[in-house]
Motif scaffolding. Structure first.
Motif, PDB file in Angstrom:
ATOM      1  N   ARG A 100      37.409  30.083  26.383  1.00 42.47           N
ATOM      2  CA  ARG A 100      37.928  30.505  27.695  1.00 42.47           C
ATOM      3  C   ARG A 100      36.840  30.952  28.679  1.00 42.47           C
ATOM      4  O   ARG A 100      37.134  31.646  29.654  1.00 42.47           O
ATOM      5  CB  ARG A 100      38.978  31.609  27.537  1.00 42.47           C
ATOM      6  N   ALA A 101      35.605  30.539  28.437  1.00 43.42           N
ATOM      7  CA  ALA A 101      34.536  30.849  29.402  1.00 43.42           C
ATOM      8  C   ALA A 101      34.883  30.260  30.762  1.00 43.42           C
ATOM      9  O   ALA A 101      34.548  30.828  31.810  1.00 43.42           O
ATOM     10  CB  ALA A 101      33.201  30.304  28.908  1.00 43.42           C
ATOM     11  N   CYS A 102      35.562  29.099  30.764  1.00 41.32           N
ATOM     12  CA  CYS A 102      35.961  28.457  32.020  1.00 41.32           C
ATOM     13  C   CYS A 102      36.842  29.393  32.852  1.00 41.32           C
ATOM     14  O   CYS A 102      36.688  29.494  34.072  1.00 41.32           O
ATOM     15  CB  CYS A 102      36.673  27.135  31.737  1.00 41.32           C
ATOM     16  N   GLU A 103      37.738  30.106  32.173  1.00 40.65           N
ATOM     17  CA  GLU A 103      38.629  31.018  32.890  1.00 40.65           C
ATOM     18  C   GLU A 103      37.841  32.209  33.450  1.00 40.65           C
ATOM     19  O   GLU A 103      38.116  32.688  34.548  1.00 40.65           O
ATOM     20  CB  GLU A 103      39.714  31.556  31.942  1.00 40.65           C
ATOM     21  N   VAL A 104      36.878  32.672  32.663  1.00 45.76           N
ATOM     22  CA  VAL A 104      36.089  33.833  33.071  1.00 45.76           C
ATOM     23  C   VAL A 104      35.335  33.520  34.363  1.00 45.76           C
ATOM     24  O   VAL A 104      35.437  34.247  35.355  1.00 45.76           O
ATOM     25  CB  VAL A 104      35.077  34.224  31.976  1.00 45.76           C
ATOM     26  N   ILE A 105      34.607  32.412  34.348  1.00 40.70           N
ATOM     27  CA  ILE A 105      33.734  32.132  35.490  1.00 40.70           C
ATOM     28  C   ILE A 105      34.542  31.692  36.703  1.00 40.70           C
ATOM     29  O   ILE A 105      34.191  32.008  37.841  1.00 40.70           O
ATOM     30  CB  ILE A 105      32.611  31.118  35.102  1.00 40.70           C
ATOM     31  N   CYS A 106      35.644  30.993  36.491  1.00 43.29           N
ATOM     32  CA  CYS A 106      36.490  30.576  37.621  1.00 43.29           C
ATOM     33  C   CYS A 106      37.027  31.795  38.355  1.00 43.29           C
ATOM     34  O   CYS A 106      36.928  31.895  39.576  1.00 43.29           O
ATOM     35  CB  CYS A 106      37.655  29.714  37.123  1.00 43.29           C
ATOM     36  N   SER A 107      37.569  32.737  37.596  1.00 47.85           N
ATOM     37  CA  SER A 107      38.156  33.904  38.268  1.00 47.85           C
ATOM     38  C   SER A 107      37.074  34.765  38.920  1.00 47.85           C
ATOM     39  O   SER A 107      37.311  35.376  39.957  1.00 47.85           O
ATOM     40  CB  SER A 107      39.009  34.718  37.299  1.00 47.85           C
ATOM     41  N   ALA A 108      35.875  34.771  38.334  1.00 43.85           N
ATOM     42  CA  ALA A 108      34.781  35.549  38.941  1.00 43.85           C
ATOM     43  C   ALA A 108      34.321  34.899  40.247  1.00 43.85           C
ATOM     44  O   ALA A 108      34.106  35.569  41.250  1.00 43.85           O
ATOM     45  CB  ALA A 108      33.618  35.672  37.966  1.00 43.85           C
ATOM     46  N   PHE A 109      34.196  33.565  40.230  1.00 43.26           N
ATOM     47  CA  PHE A 109      33.722  32.852  41.421  1.00 43.26           C
ATOM     48  C   PHE A 109      34.696  33.011  42.586  1.00 43.26           C
ATOM     49  O   PHE A 109      34.295  33.140  43.738  1.00 43.26           O
ATOM     50  CB  PHE A 109      33.548  31.361  41.082  1.00 43.26           C
ATOM     51  N   HIS A 110      35.992  32.992  42.273  1.00 38.86           N
ATOM     52  CA  HIS A 110      36.982  33.061  43.346  1.00 38.86           C
ATOM     53  C   HIS A 110      37.363  34.488  43.714  1.00 38.86           C
ATOM     54  O   HIS A 110      38.273  34.697  44.506  1.00 38.86           O
ATOM     55  CB  HIS A 110      38.212  32.240  42.969  1.00 38.86           C
ATOM     56  N   ALA A 111      36.675  35.471  43.113  1.00 38.22           N
ATOM     57  CA  ALA A 111      36.936  36.860  43.514  1.00 38.22           C
ATOM     58  C   ALA A 111      36.317  37.105  44.881  1.00 38.22           C
ATOM     59  O   ALA A 111      35.421  36.383  45.306  1.00 38.22           O
ATOM     60  CB  ALA A 111      36.333  37.816  42.491  1.00 38.22           C
ATOM     61  N   SER A 112      36.784  38.096  45.545  1.00 39.73           N
ATOM     62  CA  SER A 112      36.229  38.427  46.841  1.00 39.73           C
ATOM     63  C   SER A 112      35.849  39.896  46.873  1.00 39.73           C
ATOM     64  O   SER A 112      36.702  40.739  46.636  1.00 39.73           O
ATOM     65  CB  SER A 112      37.290  38.121  47.902  1.00 39.73           C
ATOM     66  N   PRO A 113      34.560  40.234  47.151  1.00 36.74           N
ATOM     67  CA  PRO A 113      33.416  39.318  47.267  1.00 36.74           C
ATOM     68  C   PRO A 113      33.156  38.561  45.948  1.00 36.74           C
ATOM     69  O   PRO A 113      33.586  39.011  44.885  1.00 36.74           O
ATOM     70  CB  PRO A 113      32.249  40.267  47.548  1.00 36.74           C
ATOM     71  N   LYS A 114      32.430  37.464  46.065  1.00 38.04           N
ATOM     72  CA  LYS A 114      32.177  36.597  44.909  1.00 38.04           C
ATOM     73  C   LYS A 114      31.645  37.373  43.703  1.00 38.04           C
ATOM     74  O   LYS A 114      30.744  38.188  43.853  1.00 38.04           O
ATOM     75  CB  LYS A 114      31.134  35.536  45.283  1.00 38.04           C
ATOM     76  N   TYR A 115      32.198  37.091  42.562  1.00 38.66           N
ATOM     77  CA  TYR A 115      31.777  37.663  41.270  1.00 38.66           C
ATOM     78  C   TYR A 115      31.993  39.176  41.163  1.00 38.66           C
ATOM     79  O   TYR A 115      31.530  39.811  40.232  1.00 38.66           O
ATOM     80  CB  TYR A 115      30.300  37.353  40.978  1.00 38.66           C
ATOM     81  N   SER A 116      32.682  39.772  42.155  1.00 36.77           N
ATOM     82  CA  SER A 116      32.829  41.234  42.119  1.00 36.77           C
ATOM     83  C   SER A 116      33.825  41.677  41.055  1.00 36.77           C
ATOM     84  O   SER A 116      33.872  42.840  40.684  1.00 36.77           O
ATOM     85  CB  SER A 116      33.258  41.754  43.486  1.00 36.77           C
ATOM     86  N   SER A 117      34.649  40.748  40.599  1.00 35.98           N
ATOM     87  CA  SER A 117      35.575  41.094  39.513  1.00 35.98           C
ATOM     88  C   SER A 117      35.916  39.813  38.776  1.00 35.98           C
ATOM     89  O   SER A 117      35.605  38.713  39.251  1.00 35.98           O
ATOM     90  CB  SER A 117      36.851  41.724  40.065  1.00 35.98           C
ATOM     91  N   ASN A 118      36.528  39.942  37.640  1.00 31.66           N
ATOM     92  CA  ASN A 118      37.069  38.750  37.005  1.00 31.66           C
ATOM     93  C   ASN A 118      38.345  39.089  36.268  1.00 31.66           C
ATOM     94  O   ASN A 118      38.594  40.251  35.938  1.00 31.66           O
ATOM     95  CB  ASN A 118      36.040  38.059  36.096  1.00 31.66           C
ATOM     96  N   ASN A 119      39.148  38.078  36.085  1.00 37.81           N
ATOM     97  CA  ASN A 119      40.484  38.273  35.543  1.00 37.81           C
ATOM     98  C   ASN A 119      41.063  36.891  35.248  1.00 37.81           C
ATOM     99  O   ASN A 119      41.456  36.178  36.168  1.00 37.81           O
ATOM    100  CB  ASN A 119      41.327  38.998  36.601  1.00 37.81           C
TER     101      ASN A 119
END
Lengths: 677, 183
Positions: free
Chosen positions: B24-43
């Motif tokens: 599930r690394a794909c889910e981790v990085i996708c949610s981080a990239f689309h956070a605002s500001p970028k990478y500020s959170s993940n989910n």
């Protein structure tokens, strides 16, 4: 705002059925990081030495490491801490998998259980909604089976389940907690969970986890990913295949088991079979594994594939990793097919794959030697494999002799009497160890075995090659890109280390060097255990992607805590000392810090004493292994020395002049007198 | 009605379910990239790629979010491949009322994969970059497509009316309507 952590713990009182969400103190995170560090702080404060493992006052803490749930690759470990019924010391078994990140997304860093539920229950954490639910219908169900049933009844296929099987319910001293391919096995923490009437903890979370300095943090993650790619393409030459790459030893992937089957002991850690690994065996075992193995699998957010889905016709599917592949096979003098079959049942029952096979082999040895008799084994099959299945079934149900064996070899031998103790020969601090019996004392491993409080050698060793490389050229090649060392001196230690001659075991590495090496190894494991980092990408393999130089940056940019190498080293030392303090409070002393008598044939008592003295000194412990008042003060742990003085473990007059040997000896004398008084 | 030839970039994520290790690394990085500001959170619950996973059955299907569907399908399929039964919807990319995939957890607004083209545009989707097991492979190809000149909606409507009522009748109605509008 809190970063990387959520800032909240769940406090569950199982006696009263009470659930509370409690905000945590950010200063504790700065001092003790998270995971193991803050677990130790809680145990110190709330579980005094008088509390028995099966007392309602014992706590069972499930913690997600500080960086779990962030994008830090491979950071997914759940650290479970309690007082072990087997060792009577602090147990902090851990598991990878998917549970810890899910807990973070649900909004919590830890779940802390106290009390005992009168009925079997499970805890269901669904973000802000937390409930204790009836589990009477799950009584006696397997750990993996339980996870399936709960996911179905809640209609939550994405929920993560950590559960015990029958062994935990029946308080077997080596019961594990299982979670998919992962398990927290050592120290009998599953028994404490069963004692509390807790069948499972189920968690589902859909909330954000924040990062303090997002861009820099991500860059660090990308560097780790790049390094993993690079490192996987360059296995370390000259070491056994399972240790050449990253991850846990690659038992599921690699078929070559020459090293394990010929160097490790079979049966009750008794017999070495030096010519075992023939082409015929290799072919047969390779076929067994390839037929059974459906896929190589991972834990959360990790590219390594240390686990496997194992499916044998006629048996339920289960997941396996690491050396559990061989422990049953070798204990029973059998083959891999048997090993994979019995591991399926053992996983559902939830038992530790190191202790369980050894306990069974121990029982059969007692039987062969007439200490246990036919009366103890009614209707036991006559074949080895059948006997193991028979024993396993009885142990987890605590039926007949199984009830005695369920306490592990140390306690079982005491109860059986009649010289049975001589057969419980492979324990440290009452806990079954890796089945190894070697020839020449290894001073580095001597220190790790003796002083390790994680009790399991795989959770202490790492980083530094286990053996010297034969030629200087090879050693020079190895140190070239060895940037993980905390200090350049470690390269020299390794360069000068030879297989034979003056610079070889047992007097090289020198006592001082051994202490440095072990201190480094241990420090990295303790850092992992606070952060929730898998040791397979960090403290265990050679040249790992995580090390003392990038961890402080991960903590600063991830959790927003100002961190550098010195501060991180100090924090790790702080909670490592606190773990020791908890165990010292429970009576652990120098006398308990020793490998099994027969671990090595060639022993050097004087050297061993010197090693311990020197290591204790480096750690800030006195000659009996007790942290000194001075070192506790330096770590901000005055509350520990106050308690020790109150209890008579330390004395007021200690002046802590650690360079003055005569004063030190005097001090120790005073302390020794105090113990006896 | 022939149109002109046009060049078009087709971006594809090839999904090899056999290579997926379920991390599930794909889910981790996708949610981080689309956070605002970028990478500020993940989910992972916000991720636009999800691994539909059922470990005990050895099922791992990474699926990335496609179009929003207003209604769920009338009938559902189940696929059996190599003896493994895949749940209905396992291969479907829609954000749809039948399931909680591909919806913002707090607002339930639909999510859709943008191939990480949002600012700053990535050279390839991050889920692909973070998948070291090659379960996700990015492919970009140029295709020459013939752009058909589309009939206008009005023309399509009128043509169908003419087919139904006949051209004369349509002309009559148009004439009458135009007179009455003017008058």
């Amino acid at each position: 705002m809190r970063y990387a952590e959520t800032g909240f713990n769940l406090e569950i009182d199982l006696t009263r059925g009470n659930i509370e969400r409690v905000a945590t103190d950010p200063r504790d995170t700065e001092l003790y990081l998270g995971g193991l560090g803050t677990n130790a702080k809680i145990l110190w404060e709330r579980v005094p030495p008088e509390v028995e493992p099966f007392s309602p006052d014992n706590l069972l803490i499930f913690a997600a490491g500080l960086l779990c749930g962030t994008p830090a690759i491979g950071c997914n470990r759940t650290i479970v801490s309690t007082i072990s019924p087997q060792t009577m010391l602090m147990a902090f078994s851990m598991m990878g998998g998917f549970w810890a990140p899910e807990l973070k997304y649900a909004g919590y860093d830890k779940v802390i259980f106290r009390g005992k539920s009168p009925e079997l229950v499970y805890l269901w954490i669904n973000n802000d909604k937390v409930e204790i639910r009836d589990a009477s219908h799950l009584k006696g169900k397997g750990a993996i089976e339980t996870a399936e049933l709960i996911q179905q009844e809640l209609n939550e296929p994405k929920a993560q389940v950590a559960a015990i099987g029958l062994a935990g319910e029946n308080r077997v001293y080596f019961a594990s907690i299982e979670q998919g391919k992962s398990s927290a096995s050592r120290g009998g923490i599953g028994a404490v969970m069963g004692d509390k009437g807790l069948k499972a903890i189920v968690v589902r979370g859909t909330q954000d986890l924040n990062i303090a300095v997002p861009g820099e943090f991500l860059e660090l993650c990308n560097e780790v990913l790049d390094y993993i790619k690079e490192r996987e393409e360059k296995p370390i030459p000259g070491v056994m295949p399972i240790l050449a790459g990253l991850g846990s030893p690659q038992e599921m992937k690699i078929h070559d088991e020459k090293w394990h089957t010929e160097s490790f002991m079979w049966g009750n850690s008794r017999e070495r079979r030096k010519d075992f690994w023939t082409e015929e065996v290799a072919n047969e075992w390779t076929k067994t594994m390839e037929d059974a193995r459906k896929r190589l699998i991972s834990c959360y957010n990790c590219p390594m594939k240390c686990g496997a889905t194992i499916s044998i016709p006629g048996l339920p599917t289960y997941m396996m990793k690491c050396f559990s592949k061989l422990t049953y096979t070798m204990a029973a003098f059998s083959n891999l097919d048997f090993g994979l079959r019995i591991a399926q049942r053992a996983t559902e029952y939830g038992v530790d794959a190191f202790s369980a096979p050894q306990v069974m082999a121990f029982a059969l040895e007692l039987y062969e030697n007439g200490i246990l008799t036919n009366d103890d084994f009614p209707e036991m099959p006559s074949d080895n494999e059948g006997r193991f299945f028979w024993l396993l079934d009885r142990i987890v149900r605590r039926e007949g002799i199984g009830d005695v064996l369920a306490n592990g070899t140390y306690w079982a031998a005491k109860e059986i009497g009649k010289d049975a103790e001589a057969y419980a020969h492979n324990n440290i601090k009452k806990h079954e160890q890796m089945p190894l019996k070697l020839s020449m004392l290894n001073p580095i491993y001597f220190l790790m075995y003796s002083t390790g409080e994680k009790i399991s050698i795989t959770q202490i060793e790492g980083q530094f090659p286990q053996m010297p490389f034969p030629t200087r050229e090879e050693r020079e090649e190895f140190v070239k890109d060895w940037f993980q060392v905390p200090d350049e001196k470690f390269k020299q230690y390794f360069l000068d280390w030879e297989l034979r001659g003056e610079n070889s075991f047992p007097y090289y590495p020198t006592v001082g060097m051994c202490c440095d090496i072990v201190d480094w190894q241990e420090r990295m494991h303790y850092i992992d255990d606070a952060l929730g980092m898998c040791s397979g990408l960090s403290s265990f393999p050679l040249k790992p992607p995580y090390h003392i130089h990038n961890f402080p940056k991960f903590i600063s940019t991830g959790a927003g805590i100002d961190m550098d190498e010195a501060r991180l080293t100090q924090a790790a030392k702080r909670y490592r000392t606190l773990v020791r303090a908890i165990n010292i409070g429970r009576g652990m002393r120098r006398k308990d810090e020793k490998p099994p008598e027969n671990h090595w044939k060639k022993r050097f008592p004087e050297l061993e004493a010197e090693l311990l003295d020197e290591y204790y000194n480096l750690k800030g412990w006195n000659k009996d292994g007790i942290p000194t008042k001075k070192s506790l003060h330096e770590l901000g742990l005055d509350y520990v020395s106050d308690d020790f003085i109150k209890r008579g473990i330390l004395t007021e007059i200690e002046n802590g002049t650690s360079n003055d040997t005569s004063a030190k000896n005097e001090k120790n004398k005073v302390e020794d007198m105090n113990h006896e008084g | 009605m022939k149109g002109e030839k046009k060049k078009k970039i087709i971006k594809t994520i090839k999904i090899d379910v056999d290579s997926c290790n379920g991390c599930r690394a794909c889910e981790v990085i996708c949610s981080a990239f689309h956070a605002s500001p970028k990478y500020s959170s993940n989910n992972p619950a916000r991720s636009r790629i999800r691994v539909i996973r059922y470990p005990i059955a050895d099922i791992y299907v990474p699926v990335y979010a496609g179009e929003y569907a207003v209604a769920e399908c009338a009938g559902r399929d189940k696929y059996t491949i190599d003896g493994k039964e895949y749940d209905e919807c396992a291969f479907c990319r829609a954000s749809c009322p039948s399931r909680d995939l591909f919806k913002e957890p707090d607002s339930s607004l639909p999510l859709k994969c943008d191939m990480c083209e949002s600012d700053p545009s990535q050279k390839m989707p991050l889920c692909v970059q973070w998948c070291l097991n090659d379960a996700l492979i990015f492919e970009e190809r140029e295709e020459e497509v013939e752009e058909e000149v589309k009939q206008e909606d009005l023309e399509i409507g009128l043509e169908s009316l003419a087919n139904k009522y006949g051209m004369d009748k349509i002309m009559d109605v148009v004439a009458r309507m135009s007179t009455s509008k003017k008058g």
